[in-house]
Design an enzyme around this catalytic site. Sequence first.
Site, PDB file in Angstrom:
ATOM      1  CG  ASP A 194      -1.916   1.667   5.673  1.00 20.76           C
ATOM      2  OD1 ASP A 194      -1.570   0.848   6.547  1.00 20.76           O
ATOM      3  OD2 ASP A 194      -2.293   1.329   4.537  1.00 20.76           O
ATOM      4  CG  ASP A 240      -5.751  -0.397   4.916  1.00 25.06           C
ATOM      5  OD1 ASP A 240      -5.563  -1.439   5.574  1.00 25.06           O
ATOM      6  OD2 ASP A 240      -4.851   0.174   4.274  1.00 25.06           O
ATOM      7  CG  HIS A 295       2.980  -2.002   4.237  1.00 23.76           C
ATOM      8  ND1 HIS A 295       2.226  -3.156   4.064  1.00 23.76           N
ATOM      9  CD2 HIS A 295       3.533  -2.109   5.469  1.00 23.76           C
ATOM     10  CE1 HIS A 295       2.332  -3.909   5.153  1.00 23.76           C
ATOM     11  NE2 HIS A 295       3.116  -3.295   6.005  1.00 23.76           N
ATOM     12  CG  HIS A 349      -3.513  -2.492   8.792  1.00 23.86           C
ATOM     13  ND1 HIS A 349      -3.835  -3.371   7.773  1.00 23.86           N
ATOM     14  CD2 HIS A 349      -3.059  -3.251   9.812  1.00 23.86           C
ATOM     15  CE1 HIS A 349      -3.566  -4.611   8.164  1.00 23.86           C
ATOM     16  NE2 HIS A 349      -3.095  -4.571   9.397  1.00 23.86           N
ATOM     17  CG  HIS A 400      -2.290   0.627   0.875  1.00 24.11           C
ATOM     18  ND1 HIS A 400      -3.417   0.449   1.646  1.00 24.11           N
ATOM     19  CD2 HIS A 400      -2.675   1.456  -0.124  1.00 24.11           C
ATOM     20  CE1 HIS A 400      -4.424   1.123   1.135  1.00 24.11           C
ATOM     21  NE2 HIS A 400      -4.005   1.743   0.061  1.00 24.11           N
ATOM     22  CG  ASP A 408      -5.151  -5.309   4.938  1.00 18.77           C
ATOM     23  OD1 ASP A 408      -6.019  -4.438   5.058  1.00 18.77           O
ATOM     24  OD2 ASP A 408      -3.937  -5.065   5.088  1.00 18.77           O
ATOM     25  CG  ASP A 439      -4.767  -3.099   2.244  1.00 22.17           C
ATOM     26  OD1 ASP A 439      -4.854  -4.331   2.117  1.00 22.17           O
ATOM     27  OD2 ASP A 439      -3.768  -2.539   2.729  1.00 22.17           O
ATOM     28  CD  GLU A 447      -0.331  -4.369   1.425  1.00 21.11           C
ATOM     29  OE1 GLU A 447       0.119  -5.520   1.531  1.00 21.11           O
ATOM     30  OE2 GLU A 447       0.276  -3.341   1.810  1.00 21.11           O
TER      31      GLU A 447
END
Length: 319
Positions: free
Chosen positions: A133, A129, A146, A131, A103, A235, A233, A278
Site C-alpha cells: 500500500d 496487510d 487504497h 500488500h 484501506h 486480506d 487489512d 477491507e
Amino acid sequence: MNREAMRRMRTPCPLALIGAEVGEGASDAGCKWGAQALRERGLAAHLHRAGRQAHWAGWVQAPGARDAAGRLRAVERFNAELAQRVLAEAQSGALPVVVGGDHSCAVGTWSAIAEHWRPQGDIGLVWVDAHLDAHTPASSPSGAPHGMPVAALLGHGTPGLTSLGGWAGKLQPDHLVILGARSFEAGELALLTSLGVRVMYMPEVAQRGFAACLAEAVAQVRRHTVAWGLSFDLDALDPADAPGTGTPVAAGIRLADAMGALRACAADPACAALEVVEYNPRHDSDGRTAQAAFDLLAAMTEPGPVADPPREAGRTCLA
C-alpha cells in the site's frame, strides 16, 4: 490476583466504533458496505459480550465517483471528514476503532491520531496487510487509492492525502512496520526500501511465527514514540479463513495465529487506535470473514494486564 497484577490492570477505554464507508479507493467497491454489514451482524453487541464497552460513534461515507480522478478526489474528501471524526473521539478519551471500508481510510485514521499526539511527539504504526500500500499516483499501475495510504502517511503522494491537517509526514519511516506482505509492485517496494521501512514479508512471518514478528514490530513502533496503533487489512489473513475481501492473496496469516498474538493490544495504555478494513460482504456468502473480523476485534480489545507503558506514553482512561 496479587497486588502487583491488580496494579498493572488498566481500566479499558470505551471503544468508539467508526464506520468508514469508502470503496472508491478500490477496484472492487463492495467493501464500502463492509462496516454497515458488520454493524447489522451485531459487532457492538459481540464486543459487549466479550467484556468491552463499545458503541457506534459515527459514520463517514465517501461521495460516489466514476473515473480515476473522481475517485481520488472522493477519497481525499472522505479522509478529511474521517480525520475530524477520529480526532473528536480521541479527544473525548475513547479508543477510536475504525471499521472499513477500503484501506485508503487509513490516511484519515492515522492523520487524526498523529494530529492528536503531535504536541507530545510521534506516533508508531503496525500495518498488517498482504500488500505494501505504498504507491503514489505516479507509481501505481491501477491508480487505486487504497494502494497509496502508507506512502501518503509517510509524506509521499497527492497533497490531498499527504497534508491533511496542513502538514505532511504523519509517520516517520522507523516508526512503521509492515507485516505479512506478499503481493506488491516494484514502485512501492522501491519507495519503502529507500526510506528504510521495516517490512516483514510473509515468508519471514511463516518461518518465525506471527506472534514473534508482531512482538518485534510493536517494540519497534513503541520505541521513541508517544503512542502507537494497529491497522489490520483482512486480506492479510489466509483466504481459507477470510475469503470476503476484494483482493485475497493465498498463503496468508491464519486467523488462530493472529487472534492469539493480538490479544489485549488495546489494554496497552500507549495504544491510541485500531483499524480493521477491507471487509467485502459481496464475497462473504457464508459469513466466515465477518466472523473473523468479530474475533479479531474481540481479541485486540480484550481487557488484560499489560506491561507498564513508556514514560512518555499513555491515555486518559487508566485505572
